[in-house]
Every structure is written in structure tokens, then in C-alpha cells.
Write a protein that holds these residues in place. Structure first.
Motif, PDB file in Angstrom:
ATOM      1  N   ARG A  10       0.807  -1.210   0.000  1.00  0.00           N
ATOM      2  CA  ARG A  10       0.000   0.000   0.000  1.00  0.00           C
ATOM      3  C   ARG A  10       0.846   1.269   0.000  1.00  0.00           C
ATOM      4  O   ARG A  10       0.332   2.345  -0.228  1.00  0.00           O
ATOM      5  CB  ARG A  10      -0.891   0.034   1.244  1.00  0.00           C
ATOM      6  CG  ARG A  10      -1.968  -1.016   1.248  1.00  0.00           C
ATOM      7  CD  ARG A  10      -3.042  -0.737   0.245  1.00  0.00           C
ATOM      8  NE  ARG A  10      -3.748   0.488   0.595  1.00  0.00           N
ATOM      9  CZ  ARG A  10      -4.719   1.007  -0.131  1.00  0.00           C
ATOM     10  NH1 ARG A  10      -5.077   0.445  -1.254  1.00  0.00           N
ATOM     11  NH2 ARG A  10      -5.320   2.117   0.241  1.00  0.00           N
ATOM     12  N   THR A 198     -11.033   0.284   0.582  1.00  0.00           N
ATOM     13  CA  THR A 198     -11.893   0.495  -0.569  1.00  0.00           C
ATOM     14  C   THR A 198     -11.796   1.959  -0.993  1.00  0.00           C
ATOM     15  O   THR A 198     -11.672   2.849  -0.147  1.00  0.00           O
ATOM     16  CB  THR A 198     -13.350   0.137  -0.210  1.00  0.00           C
ATOM     17  OG1 THR A 198     -13.421  -1.264   0.056  1.00  0.00           O
ATOM     18  CG2 THR A 198     -14.322   0.497  -1.315  1.00  0.00           C
ATOM     19  N   ASP A 199     -11.866   2.235  -2.278  1.00  0.00           N
ATOM     20  CA  ASP A 199     -11.816   3.602  -2.795  1.00  0.00           C
ATOM     21  C   ASP A 199     -13.179   4.252  -2.574  1.00  0.00           C
ATOM     22  O   ASP A 199     -14.136   3.969  -3.291  1.00  0.00           O
ATOM     23  CB  ASP A 199     -11.461   3.588  -4.283  1.00  0.00           C
ATOM     24  CG  ASP A 199     -11.205   4.977  -4.842  1.00  0.00           C
ATOM     25  OD1 ASP A 199     -11.788   5.951  -4.330  1.00  0.00           O
ATOM     26  OD2 ASP A 199     -10.427   5.092  -5.807  1.00  0.00           O
ATOM     27  N   GLU A 200     -13.277   5.130  -1.577  1.00  0.00           N
ATOM     28  CA  GLU A 200     -14.567   5.739  -1.267  1.00  0.00           C
ATOM     29  C   GLU A 200     -15.048   6.659  -2.381  1.00  0.00           C
ATOM     30  O   GLU A 200     -16.247   6.909  -2.521  1.00  0.00           O
ATOM     31  CB  GLU A 200     -14.495   6.538   0.035  1.00  0.00           C
ATOM     32  CG  GLU A 200     -14.140   5.708   1.266  1.00  0.00           C
ATOM     33  CD  GLU A 200     -12.651   5.714   1.555  1.00  0.00           C
ATOM     34  OE1 GLU A 200     -11.892   6.283   0.732  1.00  0.00           O
ATOM     35  OE2 GLU A 200     -12.238   5.159   2.590  1.00  0.00           O
ATOM     36  N   THR A 202     -14.855   6.086  -5.619  1.00  0.00           N
ATOM     37  CA  THR A 202     -15.446   5.310  -6.719  1.00  0.00           C
ATOM     38  C   THR A 202     -16.281   4.137  -6.223  1.00  0.00           C
ATOM     39  O   THR A 202     -17.086   3.592  -6.970  1.00  0.00           O
ATOM     40  CB  THR A 202     -14.348   4.757  -7.643  1.00  0.00           C
ATOM     41  OG1 THR A 202     -13.543   3.798  -6.915  1.00  0.00           O
ATOM     42  CG2 THR A 202     -13.457   5.875  -8.162  1.00  0.00           C
ATOM     43  N   GLU A 204     -14.968   1.293  -5.448  1.00  0.00           N
ATOM     44  CA  GLU A 204     -14.331   0.060  -5.913  1.00  0.00           C
ATOM     45  C   GLU A 204     -13.520  -0.594  -4.801  1.00  0.00           C
ATOM     46  O   GLU A 204     -12.753   0.055  -4.102  1.00  0.00           O
ATOM     47  CB  GLU A 204     -13.416   0.354  -7.100  1.00  0.00           C
ATOM     48  CG  GLU A 204     -14.151   0.864  -8.333  1.00  0.00           C
ATOM     49  CD  GLU A 204     -13.211   1.177  -9.481  1.00  0.00           C
ATOM     50  OE1 GLU A 204     -12.058   0.688  -9.448  1.00  0.00           O
ATOM     51  OE2 GLU A 204     -13.604   1.920 -10.389  1.00  0.00           O
ATOM     52  N   PHE A 206     -10.493  -2.751  -3.256  1.00  0.00           N
ATOM     53  CA  PHE A 206      -9.073  -2.840  -3.608  1.00  0.00           C
ATOM     54  C   PHE A 206      -8.797  -4.196  -4.239  1.00  0.00           C
ATOM     55  O   PHE A 206      -9.055  -5.236  -3.630  1.00  0.00           O
ATOM     56  CB  PHE A 206      -8.217  -2.631  -2.354  1.00  0.00           C
ATOM     57  CG  PHE A 206      -6.754  -2.478  -2.649  1.00  0.00           C
ATOM     58  CD1 PHE A 206      -6.278  -1.322  -3.223  1.00  0.00           C
ATOM     59  CD2 PHE A 206      -5.860  -3.493  -2.351  1.00  0.00           C
ATOM     60  CE1 PHE A 206      -4.927  -1.175  -3.490  1.00  0.00           C
ATOM     61  CE2 PHE A 206      -4.514  -3.358  -2.613  1.00  0.00           C
ATOM     62  CZ  PHE A 206      -4.039  -2.188  -3.192  1.00  0.00           C
ATOM     63  N   ARG A 235     -20.131   4.384  -3.364  1.00  0.00           N
ATOM     64  CA  ARG A 235     -19.721   5.764  -3.641  1.00  0.00           C
ATOM     65  C   ARG A 235     -20.755   6.747  -3.096  1.00  0.00           C
ATOM     66  O   ARG A 235     -20.407   7.744  -2.449  1.00  0.00           O
ATOM     67  CB  ARG A 235     -19.546   5.963  -5.143  1.00  0.00           C
ATOM     68  CG  ARG A 235     -19.119   7.386  -5.532  1.00  0.00           C
ATOM     69  CD  ARG A 235     -19.103   7.564  -7.039  1.00  0.00           C
ATOM     70  NE  ARG A 235     -20.448   7.479  -7.608  1.00  0.00           N
ATOM     71  CZ  ARG A 235     -21.313   8.497  -7.607  1.00  0.00           C
ATOM     72  NH1 ARG A 235     -20.991   9.669  -7.067  1.00  0.00           N
ATOM     73  NH2 ARG A 235     -22.508   8.353  -8.151  1.00  0.00           N
ATOM     74  N   PRO A 432     -11.084  13.061   0.541  1.00  0.00           N
ATOM     75  CA  PRO A 432     -10.065  12.001   0.507  1.00  0.00           C
ATOM     76  C   PRO A 432      -9.244  11.974   1.793  1.00  0.00           C
ATOM     77  O   PRO A 432      -8.784  13.008   2.278  1.00  0.00           O
ATOM     78  CB  PRO A 432      -9.195  12.391  -0.695  1.00  0.00           C
ATOM     79  CG  PRO A 432     -10.081  13.228  -1.559  1.00  0.00           C
ATOM     80  CD  PRO A 432     -10.959  13.979  -0.605  1.00  0.00           C
TER      81      PRO A 432
END
Length: 477
Positions: A10, A198-200, A202, A204, A206, A235, A432
């Protein structure tokens, strides 16, 4: 799938280690700080320093390292792990200006899934937790488990929040400075697992797989867990406002003994109309705290601006003083500090203050400190403020027909949803690094893992003061 553990890195490529390591001894866990600063800077800064608040380091670098070790020791006494936890730490210049700054950041260097003894299959765990669960050091090639960075320029330069540097003492007496130990405890909490992978932005997962965090996040509107949502659902859930909660048993049970009743504004009266009822508020860090004995009075708007607004930044006119005397004043945010507004209204005889937000942001507390303020104060959102002003349009000079009570809701805990699950930070605009991986800003008392470091924090991570460790227990610690 085979039982071979899968991992992904990461953080950036490994940095060359410099100087030394120090560790916490005789603890339920061992936390080792790996100093990766180059000679002469950061932890190795030789600038002379005077002892402060129990920190007896003789240089700036020594005091930074002592404060870091103090925070690491608090976590080491709290955790249980057979695997020593390594924190790659550095003080270096981070983003800052004269008005704001990044204090620091930390997170897992590597994450793992499908390792021996993993509680959930196809689920990412941070490196330190994965190592604890399997009983084996999972870090690759002797790397650390956590990467931590802190701002070396804070308060020391005119372009980096001058006058608000790190307080390096260990005694919680930071005053107007920023308590470094509290910041360190917060960031180490992230590195230990108080973070989502997790990509908040989008939604998606990981590498297509959920993290352990996603199993506990629940959208209040449909009671659906993130692990069961589609990308776009996640999202939208991250920017839903006060709509995201933590559905973990440890946090749920601990919250009742930690969180106070939720502050509220109760509106009634002949002219209240549709504004009548309970309204969420942000309470103040100054003045008397709201309690079961509500402060009640007619709500009266202050008007001292050509636009029809009221700022209360200068002594009130006789007409405004007469309007607020013995009543609760409604004022607009802006132009001066909240404590300034409160003092001016108090001097005019107001019983309380309600501040109307001037943006569309969700409700948040009122900051500031002034022991001379003796009236309660709260903040309401912009839309509620506009409706209240409309309800008071046909008022007399001393009466509005709208009654305000500043108190608490005995049936609701601050920062929780309707079934008393603790809410997570999900502002309407994606932030972010802050969204989802923090507690809501309206927990009371303030919690260590809110998105901002509050001056009233204790150096605790455990009940009965703090909810940080219960969440880490929910994910496997």
C-alpha cells in the motif's frame, strides 16, 4: 483458491533506514519505531530544546522521538500480539500554509488476505493485524507494518501555521498548541486498522476484494452493509451525510458508557409552524454544556447588516439589545469568532445563542475557548436557519412567537443513529483521507478518531473515555 496468503503493498518503495530503532518493553504487544529520517533532520534534528511536560529530551529530534515512543507505549499496553509491530516513522515537510496544515498521516504499508487463520476469506487485513491473527510476521523483507509521516515545519515557519506548532509534552497541557501525542495516537490507530482500503471516491474494492472494514459499514437508509453493495452504491453512501454507521458489537456495547445524550434544539410556540420539533445542533466547546435542564426562551433574530443578517461582532444597537434581552438570539456565522458573538450577546442580556451556518455543510460543533462566556450556544444548518427566520418574519420588537429550548435528547446518544450504532464520517462532499475512515464529528465527548484533533482529547484509546480500541477489536484485534 489456494491457502497461500495474498498481499499487496500500500505504500511507496522501501526507504533506506537511518539511525536506530527503539521499542516498547514489557507490554502486551511490542511496538518498534524505525527512524527513517536522514541525519540532522526530523528525529535527528539537533536543535536544542528545553524539557516540557515530562519530555526531557535535549534536542528537538529527541523530544519528537520521546513523544512518539510515549504514544507507541500507550498502544503497546492496549494491544495483544505475538508479533512485534514496526512503525517506519519520519518527520518531514508536509503540505501547509499560514492558515492550515497537514499534521501527519499513517497507514498500513501492506495488506493481506486468505492467510492462515484469517477470520474472513477474500478479505483484506492490514499487515499488523494479519500478523497478529496468523501468529507470524507477514511483512515482506523485514519491512515495517505501518508507515507514519508528520509535519516537521509545523509552527516553525511563517508559511506553516505560525504559532500553532506541536506541543511535545506528555502531560496533555498543550494549550493553544497541537498535542503531538494525541496526533500520534490517532495516526497509529489508522495504521493498526482504523482505515478502509476500498476507494470511497469510486466505491471500488481494492483489487476486487473487500476489506474487513467493509463488513462493518452500514448505510442507515437501507441497513445494507458495504460488503453487499455495488460500487456506485458505496460511492453514494460515502457522501450521504449522516447516513453511515459502524455495525460492530464491541463499539455498540461500549458506546452507551462513553457517549453523552445528543444535544438538540427544540422549537415550539404559536408561530413555529412547520419548524416545530427537534433539530440537530452542533454544541459549543465554550460556555455551559447542554443538559437535561434546558435553557428556554423566545428566539429572536439579530439584524445588524444591510442584507438583513446579523453577525453580532460589535456591541448591539439599543433595538437589537432590547430584542435579545431575556431571549435566545439567532445570529449568522461569519466575520468574528464564535466566542466574540457569545460575549456580545451575553453582555446584551441574551439567555443563549443559536448560530446559523453560512454554507450547505452539515452541522458541526462550535469551537473556541473563553471562560467568560456563561450562556449556552449551538450551531444549526443553513436550511433550518432560513426556515426559522421565515417563521419569525411577523414578530414584534421583543417577541417572535417562536420558542427555543437548548438541551439534550435523553433517548439519543450523540453521534449515533436511530438504533444507537455509532455513525462514521460521511460528509456530503467526498473528502479524501477523511471520509469513512473516521467517527462522525458530532460524537460527544469528542473521540480520538474524529477527522480533526480536538483540544479536549485525553490520551486514551479505551473505554470509558474512547471508542478507538473497541472498533479495532471488532475487526480482529
Amino acid at each position: 483458491m489456494s491457502n497461500k496468503p495474498t498481499f499487496l503493498r500500500r505504500a511507496a518503495a522501501a526507504l533506506a533506514l537511518a539511525c536506530c530503532t527503539i521499542g516498547a518493553a514489557h507490554a502486551a504487544a511490542t511496538i518498534t519505531i524505525v527512524n527513517i529520517n536522514q541525519p540532522g533532520v526530523g528525529f535527528n534534528d539537533r536543535t536544542p530544546a528545553q524539557p516540557v511536560g515530562g519530555n526531557n529530551g535535549r534536542t528537538l529530534g529527541e523530544q519528537r522521538l520521546i513523544a512518539f515512543q510515549h504514544a507507541a507505549d500507550i498502544w503497546a499496553r492496549t494491544l495483544t500480539s505475538p508479533v512485534p509491530i514496526r512503525v517506519e516513522a519520519v518527520f518531514e515537510p508536509l503540505v501547509c500554509s499560514a492558515d492550515g496544515a497537514v499534521l501527519g498521516s499513517a497507514g498500513a504499508i501492506e495488506i493481506f488476505r486468505d492467510f492462515p487463520k484469517a477470520p474472513k476469506a477474500n478479505t483484506w487485513y492490514p499487515g499488523a493485524l494479519a500478523s497478529k491473527l496468523t501468529g507470524t510476521d507477514m511483512a515482506s523483507q523485514g519491512r515495517g507494518h505501518i508507515r507514519a509521516r508528520f509535519n516537521s515545519r509545523l509552527g516553525l515557519f511563517p508559511d506553516c501555521l505560525p504559532g500553532s506548532g506541536f506541543y511535545l509534552g506528555l502531560d496533555r497541557k498543550a494549550g493553544e498548541q497541537i498535542d503531538l501525542v494525541a496526533v500520534l495516537l490517532h495516526e497509529l490507530g489508522h495504521g493498526l486498522g482504523f482505515q478502509n482500503f476500498t476507494d470511497e471516491g469510486t466505491g471500488e474494492f481494492f483489487d476486487g476484494k473487500p476489506s474487513i472494514w467493509d463488513h462493518f459499514l452500514v448505510d442507515i437508509r437501507n441497513n445494507k452493509a458495504w460488503v453487499n453493495m455495488k460500487n456506485d452504491e458505496r460511492r453514494l453512501s460515502a457522501i450521504g451525510g449522516a447516513t453511515l454507521s459502524w455495525n460492530g458489537e464491541r463499539v455498540y456495547k461500549a458506546a452507551a458508557g462513553i457517549l453523552a445524550p445528543e444535544p438538540q434544539l427544540l422549537i415550539s410556540g404559536m408561530a413555529a409552524g412547520a419548524t416545530g420539533g427537534k433539530h440537530r445542533v452542533g454544541d459549543a466547546s465554550f460556555g455551559p454544556q447542554l443538559g437535561q435542564n434546558a435553557v428556554t426562551g423566545e428566539l429572536m433574530p439579530l439584524i445588524d447588516q444591510a442584507s438583513g443578517g446579523g453577525l453580532a461582532c460589535t456591541p448591539l444597537s439599543p433595538a437589537n439589545a432590547m430584542a435579545v434581552r431575556g431571549n435566545i438570539a439567532l445570529v449568522d456565522r461569519g466575520a468574528c469568532a464564535f466566542v466574540t458573538k457569545a460575549r456580545i450577546l451575553q453582555n446584551a442580556g441574551a439567555r443563549g445563542m443559536v448560530v446559523v451556518e453560512n454554507t450547505d455543510d452539515p452541522v458541526s460543533p462550535l469551537g473556541g475557548s473563553d471562560p467568560a462566556v456563561r450562556i449556552p450556544a449551538v450551531r444549526i444548518d443553513k436550511a433550518t436557519g432560513e426556515r426559522l427566520k421565515t417563521a419569525m418574519y411577523r414578530r414584534s420588537r421583543t417577541s417572535s412567537g417562536v420558542v427555543a429550548s437548548l438541551g439534550v435528547d435523553p433517548d439519543k446518544l450523540a453521534g449515533t443513529d436511530w438504533v444507537r450504532r455509532v455513525r462514521m464520517y460521511s460528509p456530503e462532499e467526498y473528502s479524501p483521507g477523511s471520509s469513512v475512515s473516521h467517527y462522525s464529528v458530532d460524537t460527544k465527548p469528542n473521540q480520538l478518531m474524529e477527522p480533526s484533533i480536538n483540544p479536549d482529547l485525553t490520551h486514551d484509546v479505551l473505554p470509558p473515555h474512547d471508542l478507538t480500541f473497541p472498533l479495532l477489536q471488532d475487526i480482529g484485534w
